[in-house]
Design a protein around this motif. Sequence first.
Motif, short mmCIF file in Angstrom:
data_model
loop_
_atom_site.label_atom_id
_atom_site.label_comp_id
_atom_site.label_asym_id
_atom_site.label_seq_id
_atom_site.Cartn_x
_atom_site.Cartn_y
_atom_site.Cartn_z
N VAL A 29 7.23 6.36 29.11
CA VAL A 29 6.95 5.48 30.26
C VAL A 29 6.17 6.28 31.31
O VAL A 29 6.60 7.34 31.74
N GLU A 30 5.03 5.75 31.68
CA GLU A 30 4.13 6.43 32.62
C GLU A 30 3.99 5.57 33.88
O GLU A 30 3.76 4.37 33.79
N ALA A 31 4.08 6.22 35.04
CA ALA A 31 4.03 5.48 36.30
C ALA A 31 2.66 4.86 36.56
O ALA A 31 2.56 3.73 37.05
N GLY A 37 -2.04 12.28 33.39
CA GLY A 37 -1.55 13.03 34.55
C GLY A 37 -2.65 13.87 35.17
O GLY A 37 -3.65 13.33 35.64
N LYS A 38 -2.53 15.18 35.12
CA LYS A 38 -3.53 16.04 35.75
C LYS A 38 -4.84 16.13 34.97
O LYS A 38 -5.80 16.74 35.44
N VAL A 39 -4.89 15.54 33.77
CA VAL A 39 -6.19 15.44 33.10
C VAL A 39 -6.72 14.00 33.15
O VAL A 39 -7.67 13.64 32.45
N ALA A 60 -7.54 31.18 23.51
CA ALA A 60 -6.15 31.65 23.55
C ALA A 60 -5.16 30.51 23.75
O ALA A 60 -4.11 30.71 24.36
N TYR A 61 -5.49 29.30 23.30
CA TYR A 61 -4.60 28.15 23.43
C TYR A 61 -4.16 27.68 22.04
O TYR A 61 -4.58 26.62 21.56
N PRO A 62 -3.30 28.44 21.34
CA PRO A 62 -3.00 28.09 19.94
C PRO A 62 -2.38 26.70 19.77
O PRO A 62 -2.70 25.99 18.81
N GLY A 428 7.03 19.89 30.64
CA GLY A 428 6.12 20.01 31.78
C GLY A 428 5.65 21.44 31.87
O GLY A 428 6.37 22.37 31.48
N ASP A 429 4.45 21.61 32.42
CA ASP A 429 3.88 22.96 32.45
C ASP A 429 4.70 23.93 33.29
O ASP A 429 4.60 25.13 33.13
N TYR A 430 5.54 23.41 34.20
CA TYR A 430 6.35 24.30 35.05
C TYR A 430 7.60 24.81 34.32
O TYR A 430 8.23 25.76 34.76
C1 LIG Z 1 -8.19 20.61 39.42
C2 LIG Z 1 -7.44 21.07 38.19
C3 LIG Z 1 -8.08 21.89 37.25
C4 LIG Z 1 -7.37 22.37 36.15
N1 LIG Z 1 -8.03 23.14 35.24
C5 LIG Z 1 -7.39 23.56 34.13
C6 LIG Z 1 -8.08 24.26 33.11
O1 LIG Z 1 -9.29 24.49 33.22
N2 LIG Z 1 -7.38 24.66 32.01
C7 LIG Z 1 -6.05 24.40 31.87
O2 LIG Z 1 -5.48 24.78 30.84
N3 LIG Z 1 -5.36 23.72 32.81
C8 LIG Z 1 -6.00 23.28 33.93
N4 LIG Z 1 -5.32 22.57 34.88
C9 LIG Z 1 -3.85 22.41 34.73
C10 LIG Z 1 -3.48 21.29 33.76
O3 LIG Z 1 -4.17 20.11 34.07
C11 LIG Z 1 -1.97 21.03 33.88
O4 LIG Z 1 -1.27 22.23 33.74
C12 LIG Z 1 -1.45 20.05 32.82
O5 LIG Z 1 -2.33 18.96 32.61
C13 LIG Z 1 -0.07 19.53 33.28
O6 LIG Z 1 0.48 18.64 32.34
P1 LIG Z 1 1.95 18.06 32.52
O7 LIG Z 1 2.12 17.05 31.46
O8 LIG Z 1 2.91 19.18 32.62
O9 LIG Z 1 1.96 17.36 33.97
P2 LIG Z 1 1.11 16.11 34.49
O10 LIG Z 1 -0.23 16.13 33.90
O11 LIG Z 1 1.21 16.14 35.97
O12 LIG Z 1 1.86 14.84 33.90
C14 LIG Z 1 2.98 14.27 34.50
C15 LIG Z 1 2.92 12.76 34.36
O13 LIG Z 1 4.09 12.19 34.93
C16 LIG Z 1 3.70 10.99 35.59
N5 LIG Z 1 4.74 10.61 36.55
C17 LIG Z 1 4.99 11.09 37.80
N6 LIG Z 1 6.03 10.46 38.34
C18 LIG Z 1 6.46 9.56 37.42
C19 LIG Z 1 7.53 8.61 37.40
N7 LIG Z 1 8.36 8.46 38.43
N8 LIG Z 1 7.68 7.84 36.27
C20 LIG Z 1 6.86 7.98 35.21
N9 LIG Z 1 5.83 8.86 35.19
C21 LIG Z 1 5.65 9.64 36.28
C22 LIG Z 1 2.38 11.35 36.22
O14 LIG Z 1 1.66 10.20 36.60
C23 LIG Z 1 1.73 12.14 35.10
O15 LIG Z 1 1.01 11.30 34.23
C24 LIG Z 1 -6.00 22.04 35.98
C25 LIG Z 1 -5.37 21.20 36.89
C26 LIG Z 1 -6.07 20.70 37.98
C27 LIG Z 1 -5.37 19.78 38.96
#
Ligand SMILES: Cc1cc2nc3c(=O)[nH]c(=O)nc-3n(C[C@H](O)[C@H](O)[C@H](O)COP(=O)(O)OP(=O)(O)OC[C@H]3O[C@@H](n4cnc5c(N)ncnc54)[C@H](O)[C@@H]3O)c2cc1C
Length: 472
Positions: A29-31, A37-39, A60-62, A428-430
Amino acid sequence: MRVAIAGAGLAGLSCAKYLADAGHTPIVVEARDVLGGKVAAWKDEDGDWYETGLHIFFGAYPNMLQLFKELNIEDRLQWKSHSMIFNQQDEPGTYSRFDFPDLPAPVNGVAAILGNNDMLTWPEKISFGLGLVPAMLRGQGYVEECDKYSWTEWLRVHNIPERVNDEVFLAMSKALNFIDPDEISATVVLTALNRFLQEKSGSKMAFLDGAPPERLCQPVVEHIESLGGEVHLDSPLREIKLNEDGSVAAFHIGGVKGKDSFDLTADAYVSALPVDPFKLLLPKPWKQMEVFRKLDGLRGVPVINLHLWFDRKLTDIDHLLFSRSPLLSVYADMSITCKEYEDPDKSMLELVFAPAKDWIGRPDEEIIEATMSELHKLFPMHFGGDNPATLLKYKVVKTPLSVYKTTPGCQQLRPDQTTPIKNFFLAGDYTMQRYLASMEGAVLSGKLCAGAVDQKRDQLSSSTPVSEPVAA
Ligand SMILES: Cc1cc2nc3c(=O)[nH]c(=O)nc-3n(C[C@H](O)[C@H](O)[C@H](O)COP(=O)(O)OP(=O)(O)OC[C@H]3O[C@@H](n4cnc5c(N)ncnc54)[C@H](O)[C@@H]3O)c2cc1C
């Protein structure tokens, strides 16, 4: 098992994909109304794409490369020459390159560094090389220990002249986490350097051939759906409902755009939300648990992604560029680097504006004005004279809380993918994995999370009821 996953970023989608592959039924489920998300990316009124971030895929992203392979979409990665290209500060409009020859690692990396005489002097190269020896010999254990230092402190401890920051690491630290070397944890920079020096193609870069929601996320969704899973947009997680024993009873999903809200029930539950929104949804009884209390120390860093369309070509470089500008981080002419954004006559520069903390609240016009002054320095030949390049249009995408800010001490705050709650998991990436805050880290976290859920299949599976609509 039926597994409810909140968040359709790369972590949530990867988690769902690997659960589906293992025979489970993920319900994502996506909001928002867009995947990634960040892509995430959108089309403007002219049909031109604009994105949350300029994204680079590394050799380096296996786990990411494996995902492309498994989806049979490897041809969507547009690999560039094995180089890193920096703007020269003293000579506007010129570049300095680190070219990696076709030799095994770490020889190719050492040759790239030794072959560049514009940016580092020989004494700087030698003292920096000696500083890296412990990281090369002791590996990730040493790299993790260095989380107590900022990158600038690490340089001081190793008697490396701070001028190397101005030359190389200001640009690198902004590219890695959108912050300066005084703030970034040494662990982050050393992790990247280690991967780049230890893997032959580690620092090789690729651009996706189009917008990530369509070219990367959609194939993952199709794969999930082909195995019986579901992905729902416009479905925000509003509340994590608990059983009396503190385990999750349901994800309460908000009703938006005329849809009813409902309780999503499953055998296992995954938050693939970024850390900031997840903290807001923590149920009260969980807040005092150490693993969740530690999340207070993790907070998203602001960043701004810019798109500028010009009336002519500003460059012919088919690669990522490190601007070395105080306001800007990396940038690329997407009309050259990305197939779907191709334009033979006009440039579309995509630029990451960082650090953004003093700018995120300012109007778009001010941000563009400041960026244009920087571009005058980067492309003096196109903005001087009596026929300067014209900015046709622009898009500014602000992310006030993006990836977590990787300052010293954060490593020990990052949670595992399993939690003390028996049916609740994190992706999550964190969350803890070796690739920090990146697309690779997100994909790996999702895969690890899927593995953690699957491992508990005997304890978790039951004949759980399906989603029950609840009155809005
Ligand atoms: C400007 C920028 C440049 C970047 N460049 C690079 C790069 O060159 N190379 C690289 O490897 N990484 C890069 N990154 C980092 C990379 O984009 C992130 O590390 C990665 O996409 C994070 O993925 P995630 O799934 O952990 O989080 P997110 O992508 O944040 O996904 C979380 C999802 O949860 C959803 N959500 C939030 N609240 C709710 C809710 N209440 N209910 C349901 N859904 C919800 C959000 O809408 C989102 O879709 C970059 C990031 C940014 C912002």
